[in-house]
Design a protein around this motif. Sequence first.
Motif, mmCIF file in Angstrom:
data_model
loop_
_atom_site.group_PDB
_atom_site.id
_atom_site.type_symbol
_atom_site.label_atom_id
_atom_site.label_comp_id
_atom_site.label_asym_id
_atom_site.label_seq_id
_atom_site.Cartn_x
_atom_site.Cartn_y
_atom_site.Cartn_z
ATOM 1 N N HIS A 61 0.802 -1.222 0.000
ATOM 2 C CA HIS A 61 0.000 0.000 0.000
ATOM 3 C C HIS A 61 0.840 1.281 0.000
ATOM 4 O O HIS A 61 0.288 2.376 0.090
ATOM 5 C CB HIS A 61 -0.948 0.000 1.202
ATOM 6 C CG HIS A 61 -1.875 -1.177 1.182
ATOM 7 N ND1 HIS A 61 -2.930 -1.279 0.296
ATOM 8 C CD2 HIS A 61 -1.878 -2.316 1.897
ATOM 9 C CE1 HIS A 61 -3.547 -2.418 0.488
ATOM 10 N NE2 HIS A 61 -2.936 -3.077 1.453
ATOM 11 N N ALA A 62 2.152 1.134 -0.110
ATOM 12 C CA ALA A 62 3.030 2.302 -0.123
ATOM 13 C C ALA A 62 2.842 3.101 -1.407
ATOM 14 O O ALA A 62 2.610 2.541 -2.478
ATOM 15 C CB ALA A 62 4.481 1.869 0.025
ATOM 16 N N ARG A 63 2.963 4.425 -1.298
ATOM 17 C CA ARG A 63 2.823 5.297 -2.465
ATOM 18 C C ARG A 63 4.122 5.446 -3.238
ATOM 19 O O ARG A 63 4.102 5.738 -4.426
ATOM 20 C CB ARG A 63 2.320 6.670 -2.026
ATOM 21 C CG ARG A 63 0.887 6.642 -1.507
ATOM 22 C CD ARG A 63 0.444 7.987 -1.014
ATOM 23 N NE ARG A 63 1.262 8.280 0.182
ATOM 24 C CZ ARG A 63 1.567 9.486 0.618
ATOM 25 N NH1 ARG A 63 1.125 10.541 -0.011
ATOM 26 N NH2 ARG A 63 2.301 9.649 1.679
ATOM 27 N N THR A 64 5.269 5.254 -2.559
ATOM 28 C CA THR A 64 6.564 5.427 -3.207
ATOM 29 C C THR A 64 7.490 4.278 -2.806
ATOM 30 O O THR A 64 7.241 3.571 -1.821
ATOM 31 C CB THR A 64 7.239 6.748 -2.792
ATOM 32 O OG1 THR A 64 7.546 6.675 -1.387
ATOM 33 C CG2 THR A 64 6.344 7.949 -3.079
ATOM 34 N N LEU A 65 8.580 4.116 -3.536
ATOM 35 C CA LEU A 65 9.566 3.107 -3.185
ATOM 36 C C LEU A 65 10.177 3.412 -1.822
ATOM 37 O O LEU A 65 10.357 2.515 -1.001
ATOM 38 C CB LEU A 65 10.660 3.027 -4.253
ATOM 39 C CG LEU A 65 11.819 2.081 -3.945
ATOM 40 C CD1 LEU A 65 11.319 0.646 -3.762
ATOM 41 C CD2 LEU A 65 12.869 2.164 -5.047
ATOM 42 N N GLY A 66 10.486 4.667 -1.561
ATOM 43 C CA GLY A 66 11.049 5.047 -0.264
ATOM 44 C C GLY A 66 10.115 4.687 0.882
ATOM 45 O O GLY A 66 10.551 4.187 1.919
ATOM 46 N N GLU A 67 8.829 4.931 0.691
ATOM 47 C CA GLU A 67 7.838 4.577 1.712
ATOM 48 C C GLU A 67 7.772 3.059 1.891
ATOM 49 O O GLU A 67 7.689 2.561 3.013
ATOM 50 C CB GLU A 67 6.479 5.127 1.289
ATOM 51 C CG GLU A 67 5.414 5.064 2.356
ATOM 52 C CD GLU A 67 4.132 5.728 1.869
ATOM 53 O OE1 GLU A 67 3.146 4.992 1.649
ATOM 54 O OE2 GLU A 67 4.128 6.968 1.703
ATOM 55 N N ALA A 68 7.829 2.319 0.793
ATOM 56 C CA ALA A 68 7.790 0.855 0.871
ATOM 57 C C ALA A 68 9.015 0.308 1.602
ATOM 58 O O ALA A 68 8.894 -0.590 2.447
ATOM 59 C CB ALA A 68 7.704 0.256 -0.530
ATOM 60 N N LEU A 69 10.184 0.850 1.312
ATOM 61 C CA LEU A 69 11.393 0.404 1.994
ATOM 62 C C LEU A 69 11.340 0.741 3.481
ATOM 63 O O LEU A 69 11.767 -0.046 4.328
ATOM 64 C CB LEU A 69 12.635 1.011 1.350
ATOM 65 C CG LEU A 69 12.967 0.493 -0.043
ATOM 66 C CD1 LEU A 69 14.126 1.278 -0.637
ATOM 67 C CD2 LEU A 69 13.264 -0.997 -0.019
ATOM 68 N N ASN A 70 10.815 1.909 3.805
ATOM 69 C CA ASN A 70 10.667 2.280 5.205
ATOM 70 C C ASN A 70 9.706 1.318 5.913
ATOM 71 O O ASN A 70 9.968 0.882 7.038
ATOM 72 C CB ASN A 70 10.172 3.719 5.329
ATOM 73 C CG ASN A 70 10.183 4.191 6.754
ATOM 74 O OD1 ASN A 70 11.226 4.175 7.411
ATOM 75 N ND2 ASN A 70 9.029 4.592 7.263
ATOM 76 N N ASP A 71 8.614 0.978 5.252
ATOM 77 C CA ASP A 71 7.670 0.017 5.827
ATOM 78 C C ASP A 71 8.344 -1.331 6.058
ATOM 79 O O ASP A 71 8.165 -1.955 7.104
ATOM 80 C CB ASP A 71 6.459 -0.175 4.901
ATOM 81 C CG ASP A 71 5.569 1.045 4.817
ATOM 82 O OD1 ASP A 71 5.644 1.922 5.705
ATOM 83 O OD2 ASP A 71 4.782 1.123 3.849
ATOM 84 N N TYR A 72 9.129 -1.767 5.088
ATOM 85 C CA TYR A 72 9.846 -3.037 5.230
ATOM 86 C C TYR A 72 10.741 -3.013 6.461
ATOM 87 O O TYR A 72 10.749 -3.954 7.261
ATOM 88 C CB TYR A 72 10.662 -3.318 3.974
ATOM 89 C CG TYR A 72 11.530 -4.539 4.084
ATOM 90 C CD1 TYR A 72 10.968 -5.815 4.099
ATOM 91 C CD2 TYR A 72 12.912 -4.432 4.182
ATOM 92 C CE1 TYR A 72 11.765 -6.939 4.203
ATOM 93 C CE2 TYR A 72 13.708 -5.549 4.288
ATOM 94 C CZ TYR A 72 13.135 -6.798 4.300
ATOM 95 O OH TYR A 72 13.934 -7.905 4.417
#
Length: 148
Positions: free
Chosen positions: A92-103
Amino acid sequence: MTEGCAPYRQRATILAQLPSLLSELGVPLAPAFKGTGISPDDLVPGAYVPYAGMLAVLDRAAEVSEREDLGILLARRQSLAALGPAGQVMRHARTLGEALNDYCQFQIWNSTGAAAYIYRTPHDFAFGYGIYDPAGGNAKQIHDLAIA
């Protein structure tokens, strides 16, 4: 595997595609799993395996298959589902940076033997993976798998 058999654990789904990959490469499973404390039967959804055993399986599989790129080959077969709760949130992340942070925030649900981290600079994100299980000092394949 029971949760109490090793101080450091890893979600088993990260290795779930390994038996089929080795089969396609013409490599028997027994040599890759021998002496690691993990068997192909342990690679089921929701299971955890010893972190050191997971590292050993990856490195032994690369050795017996003679594929230095085994971690990358295995990663290409993964989906976000292999990351459990982290993958669900990343979807559900909007950006790659957000997805990596979620990970990075949810990595503890996947592994207690290593940590993913992200460092934001003014223009970029730096992503890393650090092993703190003492048995992981010579691990080679996990870094390619984690980054991919």
